[in-house]
Write a protein that holds these residues in place. Structure first.
Motif, PDB file in Angstrom:
ATOM      1  N   LEU A  45      37.479  78.343   8.091  1.00 26.59           N
ATOM      2  CA  LEU A  45      37.777  77.884   9.452  1.00 26.59           C
ATOM      3  C   LEU A  45      37.062  76.566   9.746  1.00 26.59           C
ATOM      4  O   LEU A  45      37.635  75.652  10.360  1.00 26.59           O
ATOM      5  CB  LEU A  45      37.364  78.963  10.451  1.00 26.59           C
ATOM      6  N   GLN A  46      35.834  76.457   9.291  1.00 28.67           N
ATOM      7  CA  GLN A  46      35.059  75.235   9.503  1.00 28.67           C
ATOM      8  C   GLN A  46      35.691  74.038   8.794  1.00 28.67           C
ATOM      9  O   GLN A  46      35.794  72.937   9.358  1.00 28.67           O
ATOM     10  CB  GLN A  46      33.625  75.434   9.000  1.00 28.67           C
ATOM     11  N   ILE A  47      36.146  74.255   7.560  1.00 26.71           N
ATOM     12  CA  ILE A  47      36.786  73.170   6.804  1.00 26.71           C
ATOM     13  C   ILE A  47      38.094  72.750   7.469  1.00 26.71           C
ATOM     14  O   ILE A  47      38.420  71.556   7.532  1.00 26.71           O
ATOM     15  CB  ILE A  47      37.025  73.608   5.344  1.00 26.71           C
ATOM     16  N   MET A  48      38.868  73.718   7.977  1.00 26.54           N
ATOM     17  CA  MET A  48      40.103  73.391   8.683  1.00 26.54           C
ATOM     18  C   MET A  48      39.823  72.484   9.877  1.00 26.54           C
ATOM     19  O   MET A  48      40.548  71.514  10.128  1.00 26.54           O
ATOM     20  CB  MET A  48      40.795  74.671   9.159  1.00 26.54           C
ATOM     21  N   ARG A  49      38.771  72.787  10.616  1.00 28.38           N
ATOM     22  CA  ARG A  49      38.439  71.992  11.802  1.00 28.38           C
ATOM     23  C   ARG A  49      37.955  70.596  11.423  1.00 28.38           C
ATOM     24  O   ARG A  49      38.297  69.607  12.086  1.00 28.38           O
ATOM     25  CB  ARG A  49      37.388  72.733  12.632  1.00 28.38           C
ATOM     26  N   ILE A  50      37.176  70.505  10.354  1.00 31.43           N
ATOM     27  CA  ILE A  50      36.729  69.188   9.884  1.00 31.43           C
ATOM     28  C   ILE A  50      37.915  68.366   9.395  1.00 31.43           C
ATOM     29  O   ILE A  50      38.003  67.157   9.641  1.00 31.43           O
ATOM     30  CB  ILE A  50      35.679  69.349   8.758  1.00 31.43           C
ATOM     31  N   SER A  84      45.748  70.209   8.397  1.00 31.47           N
ATOM     32  CA  SER A  84      44.436  70.773   8.069  1.00 31.47           C
ATOM     33  C   SER A  84      44.575  72.090   7.300  1.00 31.47           C
ATOM     34  O   SER A  84      43.802  72.373   6.382  1.00 31.47           O
ATOM     35  CB  SER A  84      43.619  70.993   9.347  1.00 31.47           C
ATOM     36  N   MET A  85      45.588  72.894   7.658  1.00 34.80           N
ATOM     37  CA  MET A  85      45.806  74.166   6.969  1.00 34.80           C
ATOM     38  C   MET A  85      46.311  73.960   5.554  1.00 34.80           C
ATOM     39  O   MET A  85      45.866  74.637   4.619  1.00 34.80           O
ATOM     40  CB  MET A  85      46.794  75.024   7.758  1.00 34.80           C
ATOM     41  N   GLU A  86      47.260  73.051   5.371  1.00 35.34           N
ATOM     42  CA  GLU A  86      47.810  72.808   4.035  1.00 35.34           C
ATOM     43  C   GLU A  86      46.737  72.264   3.101  1.00 35.34           C
ATOM     44  O   GLU A  86      46.665  72.652   1.929  1.00 35.34           O
ATOM     45  CB  GLU A  86      48.995  71.832   4.104  1.00 35.34           C
ATOM     46  N   PHE A  87      45.898  71.382   3.608  1.00 31.08           N
ATOM     47  CA  PHE A  87      44.821  70.838   2.788  1.00 31.08           C
ATOM     48  C   PHE A  87      43.843  71.942   2.377  1.00 31.08           C
ATOM     49  O   PHE A  87      43.465  72.046   1.212  1.00 31.08           O
ATOM     50  CB  PHE A  87      44.081  69.743   3.553  1.00 31.08           C
ATOM     51  N   THR A  88      43.476  72.781   3.340  1.00 38.58           N
ATOM     52  CA  THR A  88      42.485  73.832   3.055  1.00 38.58           C
ATOM     53  C   THR A  88      43.063  74.912   2.154  1.00 38.58           C
ATOM     54  O   THR A  88      42.459  75.290   1.143  1.00 38.58           O
ATOM     55  CB  THR A  88      41.989  74.466   4.368  1.00 38.58           C
ATOM     56  N   ASN A  89      44.253  75.420   2.507  1.00 36.83           N
ATOM     57  CA  ASN A  89      44.852  76.519   1.762  1.00 36.83           C
ATOM     58  C   ASN A  89      45.438  76.064   0.426  1.00 36.83           C
ATOM     59  O   ASN A  89      45.360  76.783  -0.581  1.00 36.83           O
ATOM     60  CB  ASN A  89      45.930  77.191   2.612  1.00 36.83           C
ATOM     61  N   GLY A  90      46.020  74.868   0.410  1.00 36.56           N
ATOM     62  CA  GLY A  90      46.686  74.398  -0.802  1.00 36.56           C
ATOM     63  C   GLY A  90      45.769  73.712  -1.790  1.00 36.56           C
ATOM     64  O   GLY A  90      46.017  73.746  -2.997  1.00 36.56           O
ATOM     65  N   PHE A  91      44.706  73.104  -1.300  1.00 34.08           N
ATOM     66  CA  PHE A  91      43.825  72.340  -2.184  1.00 34.08           C
ATOM     67  C   PHE A  91      42.443  72.988  -2.332  1.00 34.08           C
ATOM     68  O   PHE A  91      42.035  73.368  -3.431  1.00 34.08           O
ATOM     69  CB  PHE A  91      43.677  70.905  -1.660  1.00 34.08           C
ATOM     70  N   VAL A  92      41.749  73.155  -1.216  1.00 33.17           N
ATOM     71  CA  VAL A  92      40.377  73.677  -1.269  1.00 33.17           C
ATOM     72  C   VAL A  92      40.331  75.098  -1.825  1.00 33.17           C
ATOM     73  O   VAL A  92      39.490  75.424  -2.667  1.00 33.17           O
ATOM     74  CB  VAL A  92      39.722  73.624   0.130  1.00 33.17           C
TER      75      VAL A  92
END
Length: 493
Positions: A368-373, A347-355
């Protein structure tokens, strides 16, 4: 009550405790990205050791390792080799990465490489490749959970439901408590699975063969070459065995969920963890012995290799329900101790690396919300592969390692090679990943070399060549990384 009902009660009881521990660990903490991602950078030695140990004690080790020993023989020893030695580079790399992370406020592998090479393409590539590998790895854990529930309950809990129940627990406490929840759940799970593995491994060998000596003598007499690498009767060539170890040794620290522990732990904690980590390899021995104990006792076509340990407990040895319920709880603990860390990191790699590359100015609470989703969505994708995919546990894991090992040239060059450039890292990563997938899914590997190693060789050659052919990076970006180990000069009064 029937035996499977006792087993089900014990396994469900374990899941309730794991959920309680995970939620309690994250309760009362400030809802921030730093807390969710790296637990405030304050994890201690015991918790860090259990988190890192969870990378070894997973469904792959608790079910896949006995399955390989039963089905493949000597090649199963590769697991002990890479477990004992794979983490050693962290003694040097970990403190340096941690120092860089604290200075630049980093918490992911994609963020690390973006800060060094200052190119948005790199973190996006890292996020995509890591996500594909994570989903494979998560499918490994889910398959293990499903096998356990299905076999230990005599089929009362179907495959799809077993995976859904166990992983649903993981999603809840990871989404609510982040890394700290995963960490403290892993401490509880580590104690349970270590005890269960030794008790079960020793009991299986003693009951079926009397001693390990008699067991290996019987195997060597009835199946010549089964306990050798490359000989007549062996199931794996020396080249394949060696490169399988290499891809695991080089790749283990490139897993983002292990790489990021450099950010959450102090240097002394990292070094102590490296020193004790090889002990985890000793805990794999009884599981391998249990797999070898099934050779000659269970016909190879009688059971799927990954199911051999629970099959021995429930069918061959006919242990009481409470005991194989405890074994089931240990196997679930092994799978969940990896699944929680993997889900959290994915979830962190997707959020930090992509989003974040698309919307870099995103507010902290939105992040934080996107990481949880993402925890829920990524888990859903892995669940689909678990239910509809056909690969075994070890095959899934080795396939994932072939992808992850492609990060190694970028990480090592970021830390130690001033001349490495973003175009070089990008080109090497793309070529390495494509070759790995090609030889993994389309063509037979050249000279029986592991697909991940074939990709890695091409990756290094391309990265070095293009780095020399392109403009050198800015000196300030390089010095923050290459010179991070140097102490600041003392200020004269």
């Amino acid at each position: 009550m029937q035996d499977w009902q006792y087993a089900l009660i014990i396994m469900l009881g374990y899941l309730v405790i794991a959920l309680f521990v995970g939620i309690l660990a994250g309760k009362g903490r400030k809802a921030s990205v730093t807390e969710f991602a790296v637990a405030g950078r304050t994890l201690g030695f015991v918790v860090t050791a259990c988190l890192m140990g969870g990378a070894v004690f997973s469904a792959f080790s608790f079910l896949g390792a006995p399955g390989w020993a039963f089905d493949r023989g000597a090649p199963a020893y590769y697991i002990i080799v890479y477990t004992a030695f794979g983490i050693l580079p962290w003694y040097i790399l970990g403190p340096k990465i941690g120092k860089i992370g604290r200075k630049l406020n980093l918490y992911t592998l994609s963020g690390f490489l973006f800060a060094r090479f200052r190119n948005k393409t790199i973190p996006i590539l890292i996020a995509i490749i890591a996500l594909l590998a994570f989903i494979q790895y998560l499918a490994t854990q889910m398959k293990g959970m499903a096998y356990v529930f299905n076999i230990m309950t005599d089929g009362a809990i179907p495959f799809w439901l077993g995976a859904l129940i166990a992983y649903g627990i993981v999603v809840i406490y990871v989404a609510t408590g982040g890394l700290r929840a995963a960490a403290w759940s892993d401490v509880f799970q580590a104690v349970l699975m270590v005890i269960v593995s030794w008790v079960v491994g020793v009991a299986v060998v003693r009951q079926l063969h009397g001693s390990t000596g008699e067991m290996f003598t019987n195997i060597s007499e009835t199946m010549p070459g089964f306990l050798e690498i490359g000989g007549a009767g062996s199931t794996m060539s020396p080249t394949s065995y060696t490169t399988t170890i290499l891809v695991s040794l080089i790749g283990i620290l490139m897993w983002p969920h292990l790489f990021s522990k450099s950010y959450s732990s102090k240097p002394i904690t990292i070094k102590r963890t490296v020193i004790v980590y090889p002990v985890f390899a000793l805990f794999l021995i009884p599981l391998l012995l249990a797999g070898f104990a099934a050779v000659g006792v269970v016909d190879t076509g009688e059971v799927v290799p990954d199911e051999i340990l629970p099959y021995l407990i429930t069918t061959v040895m006919e242990m009481p329900g409470w005991l194989y319920g405890l074994v089931g709880a240990g196997a679930l603990a092994a799978a969940m101790s990896s699944a929680d860390a993997i889900t959290h990191s994915a979830s962190m790699e997707f959020t930090n690396g992509f989003v974040h590359q698309i919307k870099p100015d995103m507010e902290e609470q939105k992040t934080l919300q996107i990481m949880r989703i993402a925890v829920v969505v990524i888990g859903g994708a892995a669940y689909c592969i678990t239910i509809f995919g056909g690969q075994g546990l070890i095959a899934l894991l080795l396939g994932a390692y072939g992808s992850i090992v492609q990060f190694a040239p970028g990480v090592y060059s970021a830390l130690y090679w001033r001349r490495a450039t973003a175009p070089g890292v990008i080109a090497g990563l793309v070529v390495g990943a494509v070759l790995n997938y090609y030889y993994q899914f389309v063509a037979e590997p050249v000279f029986d070399i592991n697909p991940g190693i074939l990709g890695l060789i091409a990756n290094v050659i391309v990265m070095v060549g293009i780095s020399y052919a392109t403009k050198p990076p800015a000196s300030d970006a390089v010095s923050d990384f290459v010179d991070a180990h140097r102490r600041e000069p003392a200020v004269k009064s």
